[in-house]
Design a protein around this motif. Structure first.
Motif, PDB file in Angstrom:
ATOM      1  N   PHE A  53     -17.270  35.764  -3.781  1.00 50.30           N
ATOM      2  CA  PHE A  53     -16.334  34.874  -4.458  1.00 50.30           C
ATOM      3  C   PHE A  53     -14.963  34.931  -3.770  1.00 50.30           C
ATOM      4  O   PHE A  53     -14.319  33.901  -3.561  1.00 50.30           O
ATOM      5  CB  PHE A  53     -16.201  35.265  -5.930  1.00 50.30           C
ATOM      6  N   GLY A  54     -14.547  36.134  -3.420  1.00 48.39           N
ATOM      7  CA  GLY A  54     -13.273  36.259  -2.725  1.00 48.39           C
ATOM      8  C   GLY A  54     -13.292  35.632  -1.348  1.00 48.39           C
ATOM      9  O   GLY A  54     -12.365  34.912  -0.967  1.00 48.39           O
ATOM     10  N   GLN A  55     -14.365  35.854  -0.600  1.00 51.74           N
ATOM     11  CA  GLN A  55     -14.408  35.416   0.784  1.00 51.74           C
ATOM     12  C   GLN A  55     -14.879  33.979   0.969  1.00 51.74           C
ATOM     13  O   GLN A  55     -14.487  33.316   1.925  1.00 51.74           O
ATOM     14  CB  GLN A  55     -15.299  36.357   1.590  1.00 51.74           C
ATOM     15  N   ASP A  56     -15.731  33.474   0.098  1.00 49.45           N
ATOM     16  CA  ASP A  56     -16.247  32.105   0.238  1.00 49.45           C
ATOM     17  C   ASP A  56     -15.392  31.085  -0.511  1.00 49.45           C
ATOM     18  O   ASP A  56     -15.238  29.951  -0.064  1.00 49.45           O
ATOM     19  CB  ASP A  56     -17.688  32.016  -0.270  1.00 49.45           C
ATOM     20  N   VAL A  57     -14.862  31.476  -1.660  1.00 43.57           N
ATOM     21  CA  VAL A  57     -14.153  30.531  -2.529  1.00 43.57           C
ATOM     22  C   VAL A  57     -12.642  30.657  -2.396  1.00 43.57           C
ATOM     23  O   VAL A  57     -11.932  29.650  -2.298  1.00 43.57           O
ATOM     24  CB  VAL A  57     -14.576  30.741  -4.004  1.00 43.57           C
ATOM     25  N   LEU A  58     -12.139  31.881  -2.368  1.00 43.71           N
ATOM     26  CA  LEU A  58     -10.696  32.117  -2.419  1.00 43.71           C
ATOM     27  C   LEU A  58     -10.057  32.274  -1.047  1.00 43.71           C
ATOM     28  O   LEU A  58      -8.937  32.787  -0.938  1.00 43.71           O
ATOM     29  CB  LEU A  58     -10.404  33.353  -3.272  1.00 43.71           C
ATOM     30  N   THR A  59     -10.754  31.831   0.002  1.00 45.93           N
ATOM     31  CA  THR A  59     -10.159  31.845   1.341  1.00 45.93           C
ATOM     32  C   THR A  59      -9.963  30.447   1.909  1.00 45.93           C
ATOM     33  O   THR A  59      -9.325  30.306   2.962  1.00 45.93           O
ATOM     34  CB  THR A  59     -11.035  32.635   2.331  1.00 45.93           C
ATOM     35  N   HIS A  60     -10.519  29.426   1.259  1.00 45.06           N
ATOM     36  CA  HIS A  60     -10.344  28.093   1.831  1.00 45.06           C
ATOM     37  C   HIS A  60      -8.862  27.724   1.763  1.00 45.06           C
ATOM     38  O   HIS A  60      -8.253  27.756   0.689  1.00 45.06           O
ATOM     39  CB  HIS A  60     -11.162  27.052   1.078  1.00 45.06           C
ATOM     40  N   PRO A  61      -8.228  27.371   2.897  1.00 43.54           N
ATOM     41  CA  PRO A  61      -6.780  27.146   2.900  1.00 43.54           C
ATOM     42  C   PRO A  61      -6.297  26.123   1.879  1.00 43.54           C
ATOM     43  O   PRO A  61      -5.220  26.291   1.296  1.00 43.54           O
ATOM     44  CB  PRO A  61      -6.513  26.674   4.334  1.00 43.54           C
ATOM     45  N   LEU A  62      -7.069  25.052   1.653  1.00 41.18           N
ATOM     46  CA  LEU A  62      -6.608  24.025   0.717  1.00 41.18           C
ATOM     47  C   LEU A  62      -6.751  24.484  -0.727  1.00 41.18           C
ATOM     48  O   LEU A  62      -5.947  24.116  -1.589  1.00 41.18           O
ATOM     49  CB  LEU A  62      -7.368  22.722   0.955  1.00 41.18           C
ATOM     50  N   MET A  63      -7.757  25.295  -1.015  1.00 40.30           N
ATOM     51  CA  MET A  63      -7.882  25.881  -2.348  1.00 40.30           C
ATOM     52  C   MET A  63      -6.734  26.854  -2.593  1.00 40.30           C
ATOM     53  O   MET A  63      -6.106  26.854  -3.663  1.00 40.30           O
ATOM     54  CB  MET A  63      -9.230  26.594  -2.491  1.00 40.30           C
ATOM     55  N   VAL A  64      -6.452  27.676  -1.600  1.00 37.00           N
ATOM     56  CA  VAL A  64      -5.379  28.667  -1.720  1.00 37.00           C
ATOM     57  C   VAL A  64      -4.034  27.980  -1.913  1.00 37.00           C
ATOM     58  O   VAL A  64      -3.225  28.385  -2.765  1.00 37.00           O
ATOM     59  CB  VAL A  64      -5.357  29.572  -0.463  1.00 37.00           C
ATOM     60  N   GLU A  65      -3.783  26.920  -1.150  1.00 37.47           N
ATOM     61  CA  GLU A  65      -2.487  26.233  -1.264  1.00 37.47           C
ATOM     62  C   GLU A  65      -2.332  25.559  -2.617  1.00 37.47           C
ATOM     63  O   GLU A  65      -1.263  25.624  -3.231  1.00 37.47           O
ATOM     64  CB  GLU A  65      -2.321  25.205  -0.144  1.00 37.47           C
ATOM     65  N   LEU A  66      -3.383  24.920  -3.105  1.00 33.02           N
ATOM     66  CA  LEU A  66      -3.306  24.262  -4.409  1.00 33.02           C
ATOM     67  C   LEU A  66      -3.016  25.274  -5.501  1.00 33.02           C
ATOM     68  O   LEU A  66      -2.160  25.044  -6.374  1.00 33.02           O
ATOM     69  CB  LEU A  66      -4.606  23.516  -4.690  1.00 33.02           C
ATOM     70  N   ILE A  67      -3.694  26.414  -5.477  1.00 33.90           N
ATOM     71  CA  ILE A  67      -3.461  27.449  -6.491  1.00 33.90           C
ATOM     72  C   ILE A  67      -2.020  27.932  -6.430  1.00 33.90           C
ATOM     73  O   ILE A  67      -1.356  28.092  -7.456  1.00 33.90           O
ATOM     74  CB  ILE A  67      -4.452  28.617  -6.298  1.00 33.90           C
ATOM     75  N   ALA A  68      -1.506  28.161  -5.229  1.00 42.58           N
ATOM     76  CA  ALA A  68      -0.129  28.642  -5.080  1.00 42.58           C
ATOM     77  C   ALA A  68       0.886  27.609  -5.552  1.00 42.58           C
ATOM     78  O   ALA A  68       1.915  27.961  -6.145  1.00 42.58           O
ATOM     79  CB  ALA A  68       0.136  29.008  -3.620  1.00 42.58           C
ATOM     80  N   ASP A  69       0.616  26.328  -5.307  1.00 42.98           N
ATOM     81  CA  ASP A  69       1.569  25.272  -5.655  1.00 42.98           C
ATOM     82  C   ASP A  69       1.566  24.925  -7.139  1.00 42.98           C
ATOM     83  O   ASP A  69       2.607  24.627  -7.721  1.00 42.98           O
ATOM     84  CB  ASP A  69       1.265  24.001  -4.853  1.00 42.98           C
ATOM     85  N   ARG A  70       0.399  24.954  -7.766  1.00 35.94           N
ATOM     86  CA  ARG A  70       0.278  24.394  -9.109  1.00 35.94           C
ATOM     87  C   ARG A  70       0.033  25.432 -10.211  1.00 35.94           C
ATOM     88  O   ARG A  70       0.044  25.081 -11.379  1.00 35.94           O
ATOM     89  CB  ARG A  70      -0.863  23.377  -9.135  1.00 35.94           C
ATOM     90  N   PHE A  71      -0.201  26.688  -9.844  1.00 39.34           N
ATOM     91  CA  PHE A  71      -0.498  27.722 -10.825  1.00 39.34           C
ATOM     92  C   PHE A  71       0.326  28.977 -10.555  1.00 39.34           C
ATOM     93  O   PHE A  71       0.862  29.157  -9.459  1.00 39.34           O
ATOM     94  CB  PHE A  71      -1.985  28.104 -10.772  1.00 39.34           C
ATOM     95  N   VAL A  72       0.389  29.824 -11.559  1.00 40.59           N
ATOM     96  CA  VAL A  72       0.842  31.200 -11.369  1.00 40.59           C
ATOM     97  C   VAL A  72      -0.419  32.057 -11.354  1.00 40.59           C
ATOM     98  O   VAL A  72      -1.060  32.243 -12.390  1.00 40.59           O
ATOM     99  CB  VAL A  72       1.785  31.654 -12.497  1.00 40.59           C
TER     100      VAL A  72
END
Length: 311
Positions: A53-72
């Protein structure tokens, strides 16, 4: 708990998201910033499911950027004692469990049912999209395109090949069908073709074939597709060729360039910032757009860093 971001790269289970480790501080920041909280319960160190889950889901750059921009983003370790265990009890979460993601308002109220028993990128993407829509927030174009990329990544798209008189114009013609996710110009037995990935839930094969024939293209079942040396011809002529891009992004940008579409609608904030950086061309390859974004993104980040954001 710590009140600052953790060194997330020390923990494969956490991917590339910069997580807070203080639950109450996360809620306070959510109130200050007007954002929801993305609360991850995760084993650290964890089992193979947690690591994937960490390496397949939480490493995609666009997923990471969206989470950082829109969530805490806040991480709670479900196999630790102390404050972590207290947060587990607060949410009635079991210890030593597979990943669970909750979405909270600044008051701690749950916005939607939690994400549990599903550990793929599409599952998290669906929940994030639902939260943004529920809050009346816009879902960025680049993030909607990511969903289509994930369909291909998880084997849920269909691949079809069409013969074309000119595969460069064939790419832009086929890309205009709403079910088409990606296009690639290439060759089969010396004949120009365009290979596409489509969302099968959006179009049937007969309907897609009818659309292609109306544009002057014919389906072919011949194998041996060979990618041309200049796929996405129009994108290759633009500065965007130096950007890390997903397959869906490069297909939409290749269509936008000749039709003067807005590239900002297809790029993340970081990609847009890199695009106007005068050092982009010298810091990146001419064919960066064709490489796996999970590798090309950190390579460019090492050269240019984060632009317009706190480091």
């Amino acid at each position: 708990m710590q009140k600052n971001e953790i060194s997330y790269r020390e923990h494969r289970e956490l991917g590339e998201v910069a997580w807070l480790r203080d639950h109450d501080r996360g809620l306070a920041l959510a109130g200050e910033q007007g954002k929801p909280v993305l609360l991850l319960f995760q084993e650290v160190p964890g089992c193979s499911t947690c690591v994937r889950f960490g390496q397949d889901v939480l490493t995609h750059p666009l997923m990471v950027e969206l989470i950082a921009d829109r969530f805490v983003p806040v991480a709670v370790f479900n196999n630790h004692s102390g404050v972590d265990a207290k947060v587990l009890r607060r949410y009635d979460e079991p210890s030593w469990n597979n990943p669970v993601v909750r979405f909270l308002g600044p008051d701690g109220a749950e916005l939607l049912p939690k994400l549990a028993d599903r550990y793929d990128g599409l599952g998290l993407h669906e929940k994030i999209t639902a939260v943004l829509e529920m809050l009346g927030d816009d879902v960025p174009g680049y993030f909607r395109l990511l969903e289509r990329d994930l369909l291909i990544e998880y084997g849920l798209s269909k691949r079809v090949t069409y013969t074309t008189p000119c595969f460069w114009s064939g790419e832009t013609s086929l890309a205009q069908h709403p079910a088409v996710i990606t296009t690639d110009a290439g060759w089969v037995d010396g004949e120009e073709v365009v290979q596409v990935h489509v969302d099968p839930h959006e179009v049937s094969r007969p309907d897609l074939d009818a659309y292609a024939r109306a544009e002057g293209f014919n389906p072919t079942e011949s194998g041996g597709f060979e990618l041309d040396r200049e796929p996405q011809f129009y994108l290759r002529k633009s500065p965007a060729r130096h950007l890390p891009l997903t397959p869906a992004q490069r297909t939409r940008i290749n269509l936008a360039v000749p039709y003067r579409g807005r590239l900002a609608d297809l790029l993340s904030p970081q990609q847009s910032a890199w695009l106007v950086d005068p050092k982009l061309q010298q810091s990146s390859r001419d064919d960066t757009y064709r490489h796996d974004i999970r590798q090309s993104w950190p390579a460019l980040m090492a050269q240019l860093g984060l632009i317009g954001k706190e480091k």
